[in-house]
Scaffold this motif. Structure first.
Motif, short mmCIF file in Angstrom:
data_model
loop_
_atom_site.label_atom_id
_atom_site.label_comp_id
_atom_site.label_asym_id
_atom_site.label_seq_id
_atom_site.Cartn_x
_atom_site.Cartn_y
_atom_site.Cartn_z
N LYS A 1 -23.68 -11.99 45.77
CA LYS A 1 -23.01 -10.56 45.54
C LYS A 1 -22.35 -10.72 44.01
O LYS A 1 -22.30 -12.60 43.41
CB LYS A 1 -21.47 -11.37 46.15
CG LYS A 1 -21.55 -11.14 47.75
CD LYS A 1 -20.27 -11.26 48.68
CE LYS A 1 -20.83 -11.99 49.72
NZ LYS A 1 -19.96 -11.74 51.11
N ILE A 2 -22.01 -9.99 43.17
CA ILE A 2 -21.51 -10.42 41.73
C ILE A 2 -20.31 -10.65 41.51
O ILE A 2 -20.69 -11.33 40.51
CB ILE A 2 -21.34 -8.18 41.81
CG1 ILE A 2 -21.84 -7.80 41.18
CG2 ILE A 2 -19.76 -8.84 40.56
CD1 ILE A 2 -22.07 -6.16 41.00
N SER A 3 -19.42 -11.22 43.12
CA SER A 3 -18.30 -11.94 42.68
C SER A 3 -18.68 -13.56 42.09
O SER A 3 -18.32 -14.47 42.10
CB SER A 3 -17.55 -12.14 43.36
OG SER A 3 -17.49 -12.31 44.70
N GLU A 4 -20.04 -13.63 43.49
CA GLU A 4 -20.27 -15.15 43.10
C GLU A 4 -21.58 -15.03 42.31
O GLU A 4 -20.84 -16.22 41.34
CB GLU A 4 -21.07 -15.72 44.38
CG GLU A 4 -20.21 -15.68 45.61
CD GLU A 4 -21.31 -15.31 46.89
OE1 GLU A 4 -22.58 -15.11 46.36
OE2 GLU A 4 -20.81 -15.71 48.04
N GLN B 1 -18.65 -15.21 37.08
CA GLN B 1 -17.03 -15.79 37.73
C GLN B 1 -16.89 -16.03 36.28
O GLN B 1 -17.18 -16.37 35.22
CB GLN B 1 -17.98 -17.48 37.68
CG GLN B 1 -18.46 -16.89 39.23
CD GLN B 1 -19.04 -18.58 40.11
OE1 GLN B 1 -18.48 -19.70 39.41
NE2 GLN B 1 -19.09 -18.91 41.23
N ARG C 1 -15.07 -5.55 35.12
CA ARG C 1 -16.21 -6.21 35.31
C ARG C 1 -17.07 -7.23 34.52
O ARG C 1 -17.35 -6.19 33.67
CB ARG C 1 -17.10 -5.07 35.42
CG ARG C 1 -16.70 -4.18 36.96
CD ARG C 1 -17.10 -2.27 36.97
NE ARG C 1 -18.50 -2.69 37.88
CZ ARG C 1 -18.56 -1.86 38.57
NH1 ARG C 1 -18.66 -0.35 38.31
NH2 ARG C 1 -19.09 -1.78 39.90
N TYR D 1 -19.00 -8.54 33.84
CA TYR D 1 -21.30 -9.12 33.48
C TYR D 1 -21.05 -7.55 32.32
O TYR D 1 -21.94 -7.70 31.55
CB TYR D 1 -21.73 -8.52 34.90
CG TYR D 1 -21.55 -6.97 35.38
CD1 TYR D 1 -22.30 -5.63 34.74
CD2 TYR D 1 -21.04 -6.85 36.51
CE1 TYR D 1 -22.36 -4.60 35.06
CE2 TYR D 1 -21.11 -5.11 37.14
CZ TYR D 1 -21.62 -3.86 36.34
OH TYR D 1 -21.44 -3.18 36.82
#
Length: 445
Positions: free
Chosen positions: A168-171, A174, A117, A119
């Motif tokens: 979103k976390i995916s955005e 990166q 993850r 972050y």
């Protein structure tokens, strides 16, 4: 009865302290192999190239990233009790051409490895670990960030004052933005890329590394902090790389410490499990079969392929990998009737996979019955575990690749909280109970 009341606490603490020495030192797969090779030699194991067929204890290292060790007490064709684990862990790697300068900073480009993850890796102290091979063949070992006077490195996050957009976390997080800060002082007399040039000067002066050397380097970014005891009662250990070096340590210790073996025993340690077991050091590779073929040949086999088939058919394998504990804050993702709990012992995982068991390895009922019998007879505590609710959880281990070769295999290991994070948690008593389980399973016919 609670395992904390069942087990000798002095033995639990001693094993935990020994394990912490390992997990603090073996922060990469190469360092894990180095650690285990030294431990095996200290305990009477010899390299495969010195094996004559008369010795009991032998080991083989492959590509400095994987390892096989065995204690041979009967005909190899009669099979082995095997514990297989992996020694790689989720991390951040440097790209082949990493160093650049931007806005007064020297930075390095990275690529994440395994299921991280992103972050969780921002704004924590990071260390550089690995090897550099120069074009003349010189090998440089790199380990920067763990000593008191070492620098550490940081992937900088965006301040909350400038990050109020809901994404979103995916955005939001990166991979291409995971850039490592490595310097900010310009080199005297330079105008263009002065900070980068100063970093290159430091690399050359202190470590004999030039820019082109990064192309022939394996350098990883790992958390630059050591393991710690967690809780007022100090019942848990937090560390980087529990998944899955914890099982590798328990397995090697079980192989060394086991008494009165009823069957030959072995441990196989793989690299690359976190990215699908690829490459010549992963579970899809041939190196462990090469080991067994050579053992068979030295012991008189004239047809090592047929003998290897016989060896595999007569062997039992524990795929030693960690399980997912119920996190009390996120209970909704678990099936509580089939989920592992802290302090309840080793986690038995009958099947892995996802989406209707796709990609699963599932242990046959006969294999599970054997495990139950061995552990129950030894009064070792075990529990059932799955990786979350159907449609939510999922994953795999090295088990399916060994099963494809014909081995009877089952997944078993200690439960973790915060798996794949830079700081995973394990119960000391689960750590010790898993070691006891492996030692018993590696010993019994």
């Amino acid at each position: 009865m609670s395992l904390w009341k069942k087990r000798n606490l002095e033995e639990v603490e001693k094993f935990s302290k020994d394990y912490r020495k390992f997990i603090d030192e073996a922060v990469s797969e190469r360092l894990a192999v180095d650690f285990f090779e030294n431990l095996l030699i200290e305990n009477g194991f010899i390299p495969l190239d010195k094996y004559t067929g008369k010795e009991e204890k032998v080991f083989y290292t492959n590509a400095n990233k994987s390892l096989v060790a065995a204690r041979i007490i009967n005909k190899p064709e009669d099979g082995f009790n095997i514990i297989a684990a992996h020694i790689d862990a989720p991390r951040i790697d440097l790209k082949p051409n990493p160093l650049y300068e931007d806005e007064g900073f020297a930075l390095m480009k990275t690529h994440y490895y395994g299921g991280v993850r992103l972050y969780q890796w921002l704004n924590i102290p990071l260390a550089l670990v690995g090897v550099v091979y120069k074009d003349d063949g010189t090998k440089l070992n790199i380990k920067i960030g763990f000593e008191e006077n070492d620098p550490v490195f940081v992937i900088a996050d965006l301040l909350p004052h400038l990050d109020r957009k809901d994404e979103k976390i995916s955005e939001k997080f990166q991979g291409e933005k995971m850039n490592l800060i490595v310097g900010s002082i310009p080199l005297d007399g330079e105008e263009k890329e002065a900070v980068k040039k100063n970093v290159l000067k430091i690399l050359k002066d202190l470590y004999n590394i030039e820019e082109e050397d990064f192309v022939s380097a394996d350098i990883e970014l790992v958390p630059a902090f050591k393991s710690r005891e967690v809780g007022f009662d100090k019942s848990l250990i937090a560390a980087y790389g529990h998944d899955d070096r914890i099982c590798a340590y328990q397995a090697i210790r079980a192989l060394i410490d086991a008494e009165n073996l009823e069957k030959s025993a072995a441990v196989i340690l793989f690299d690359r499990e976190e990215i699908g077991s690829e490459g010549n050091a992963g579970a899809k590779a041939r190196f462990y079969k090469k080991f067994f073929r050579k053992i068979l040949k030295i012991n008189g086999s004239n047809d090592t392929e047929s003998s290897l088939d016989e060896l595999i058919e007569n062997s039992f394998v524990v795929s030693a990998d960690v399980g997912a504990l119920i996190n009390p804050t996120y209970k909704d993702v678990h099936d509580k009737y089939n989920a592992a709990k802290v302090g309840e012992g080793i986690v038995l995982v009958k099947y892995t996979g996802s989406r209707g068991k796709a990609g699963a390895s599932e242990a046959h009922a006969e294999v599970v019955a054997h495990v139950r019998k061995v552990l129950n007879s030894a009064d070792i505590k075990w529990q059932v575990g799955t990786l979350g609710k159907i449609g939510i959880g999922g994953g795999g281990t090295v088990a399916k690749f060994l099963a494809e070769e014909g081995f009877n295999v089952i997944d078993m290991g200690p439960g973790l909280l915060s798996m794949h994070s830079p700081y995973e948690l394990v119960s000391k008593v689960d750590l010790y109970e898993t070691y006891l389980a492996y030692k018993e399973l590696i010993s019994k016919r």
